[in-house]
Design a protein around this motif. Structure first.
Motif, short mmCIF file in Angstrom:
data_model
loop_
_atom_site.label_atom_id
_atom_site.label_comp_id
_atom_site.label_asym_id
_atom_site.label_seq_id
_atom_site.Cartn_x
_atom_site.Cartn_y
_atom_site.Cartn_z
N ASP A 164 5.48 17.27 67.86
CA ASP A 164 5.62 16.24 68.89
C ASP A 164 5.82 14.85 68.28
O ASP A 164 6.68 14.09 68.72
N ILE A 165 5.02 14.52 67.28
CA ILE A 165 5.13 13.20 66.64
C ILE A 165 6.49 13.06 65.96
O ILE A 165 7.13 12.02 66.06
N LEU A 166 6.95 14.11 65.30
CA LEU A 166 8.27 14.07 64.66
C LEU A 166 9.36 13.83 65.70
O LEU A 166 10.21 12.95 65.51
N PHE A 167 9.32 14.56 66.79
CA PHE A 167 10.36 14.39 67.82
C PHE A 167 10.31 13.00 68.45
O PHE A 167 11.35 12.38 68.70
N VAL A 183 4.15 12.58 58.16
CA VAL A 183 2.76 12.58 58.61
C VAL A 183 2.72 12.74 60.14
O VAL A 183 3.21 11.88 60.87
N SER A 184 2.15 13.86 60.58
CA SER A 184 1.95 14.11 62.01
C SER A 184 0.59 13.61 62.47
O SER A 184 0.41 13.22 63.62
N LYS A 185 -0.37 13.67 61.57
CA LYS A 185 -1.73 13.22 61.88
C LYS A 185 -2.40 12.81 60.58
O LYS A 185 -2.24 13.49 59.55
N GLY A 186 -3.14 11.70 60.60
CA GLY A 186 -3.87 11.26 59.43
C GLY A 186 -3.18 10.14 58.68
O GLY A 186 -2.21 9.55 59.17
N ILE A 187 -3.68 9.86 57.49
CA ILE A 187 -3.13 8.81 56.63
C ILE A 187 -3.10 9.32 55.20
O ILE A 187 -4.06 9.91 54.72
N ILE A 188 -1.98 9.07 54.52
CA ILE A 188 -1.87 9.38 53.10
C ILE A 188 -1.43 8.12 52.36
O ILE A 188 -0.93 7.18 52.96
N LYS A 189 -1.65 8.13 51.06
CA LYS A 189 -1.25 6.99 50.23
C LYS A 189 -0.46 7.50 49.04
O LYS A 189 -0.68 8.61 48.56
N SER A 190 0.46 6.67 48.58
CA SER A 190 1.14 6.94 47.31
C SER A 190 0.79 5.78 46.39
O SER A 190 0.72 4.63 46.83
N GLU A 222 0.72 8.42 61.05
CA GLU A 222 1.50 9.17 62.03
C GLU A 222 2.88 8.54 62.24
O GLU A 222 2.99 7.36 62.55
N GLY A 223 3.91 9.36 62.03
CA GLY A 223 5.28 8.90 62.22
C GLY A 223 5.93 8.34 60.97
O GLY A 223 7.07 7.88 61.01
N TRP A 224 5.25 8.38 59.84
CA TRP A 224 5.79 7.86 58.58
C TRP A 224 6.10 9.01 57.62
O TRP A 224 5.51 10.08 57.69
N TRP A 225 7.02 8.74 56.72
CA TRP A 225 7.38 9.66 55.64
C TRP A 225 6.78 9.14 54.34
O TRP A 225 6.69 7.92 54.15
N GLU A 229 -2.32 16.20 58.88
CA GLU A 229 -1.38 17.27 59.20
C GLU A 229 0.01 16.76 58.90
O GLU A 229 0.39 15.67 59.35
N LEU A 230 0.76 17.54 58.12
CA LEU A 230 2.06 17.11 57.63
C LEU A 230 3.13 18.13 57.94
O LEU A 230 2.83 19.31 58.16
N LEU A 231 4.35 17.65 57.94
CA LEU A 231 5.52 18.52 58.00
C LEU A 231 6.28 18.27 56.71
O LEU A 231 6.68 17.13 56.43
N LEU A 232 6.47 19.31 55.92
CA LEU A 232 7.13 19.19 54.62
C LEU A 232 8.51 19.81 54.69
O LEU A 232 8.71 20.83 55.35
N ILE A 233 9.45 19.14 54.02
CA ILE A 233 10.81 19.69 53.94
C ILE A 233 11.26 19.68 52.48
O ILE A 233 11.16 18.65 51.80
N SER A 234 11.70 20.84 52.02
CA SER A 234 12.18 20.97 50.64
C SER A 234 13.57 20.34 50.51
O SER A 234 14.24 20.10 51.51
N LYS A 235 14.00 20.14 49.29
CA LYS A 235 15.32 19.55 49.06
C LYS A 235 16.42 20.47 49.60
O LYS A 235 17.38 19.99 50.22
#
Length: 193
Positions: free
Chosen positions: A3-6, A51-58, A75-78, A102-108
């Motif tokens: 849902d967040i991705l869409f 990122v669908s849910k949560g927070i990550i850092k690089s 949420e809503g960031w790559w 919660e993340l959505l991952l896409i390979s190359k």
């Protein structure tokens, strides 16, 4: 999880019903716990992370072991080490969860297929990359031309809800400041109110 991705995609491009049906097949859902790593410096970044849910850092570590945050993503960031992903070189960044996420991952491979099989995604990523360049330019200007208080105020105004969710030490690292400087700025702001 999609849902967040869409919602994010719809802000930038017009998706058809067929696009919405087709897109999930390219992604791998993943849940990670707080402090879990998605990528370690020196490894190869094989996936883009949405990122669908949560927070990550690089971030990168300097020779003293000091953390320098390059991106906070919610949420809503790559987030990824894009140089490593595109150029297939060792990552210079580590990516870690700040919250359970919660993340959505896409390979190359799937990324390339997605761009071909769902042509509107080519436009989406072009818009995303353009916006990313604008953001990086603004951040560079802020880093070089703004004083500590201006940097902090700009961050709080741009991301008020995130400032409540992210520890002050991480905000300081992201802004290139010390936690003590952030505390002093917050005291000054509270005195003025």
């Amino acid at each position: 999880m999609f849902d967040i991705l869409f919602k994010h995609l719809q802000k930038k491009v017009e998706l058809t019903a067929r696009d919405r049906e087709h897109i999930p097949a390219f992604f791998e859902p993943k849940k990670i716990r707080r402090r879990q790593f998605l990528l370690n410096e020196g490894d190869y970044c094989r996936k883009l992370n949405f990122v669908s849910k949560g927070i990550i850092k690089s971030y990168a570590l300097d020779e003293k072991g000091q953390e320098h945050i390059s991106l906070l993503a919610w949420e809503g960031w790559w987030a990824s080490d894009f140089s490593s992903f595109i150029c297939e070189e060792k990552a210079k960044l580590s990516i870690e969860a700040i919250e359970d996420s919660e993340l959505l991952l896409i390979s190359k491979i799937n990324y390339e297929k997605l761009l071909i099989e769902v042509p509107i995604m080519e436009r989406y990523f072009r818009i995303l990359y353009q916006n990313s360049l604008v953001t990086k330019d603004r951040r560079l200007l802020s880093s070089n031309a703004y004083n500590a208080e201006e940097k902090y105020i700009e961050f709080i105004e741009m991301y008020p809800s995130i400032a409540q969710r992210v520890p002050q030490t991480l905000i300081a690292s992201y802004l290139g400041l010390t936690p003590e400087t952030i505390s002093r700025i917050k005291k000054n702001i509270n005195r003025e109110d």
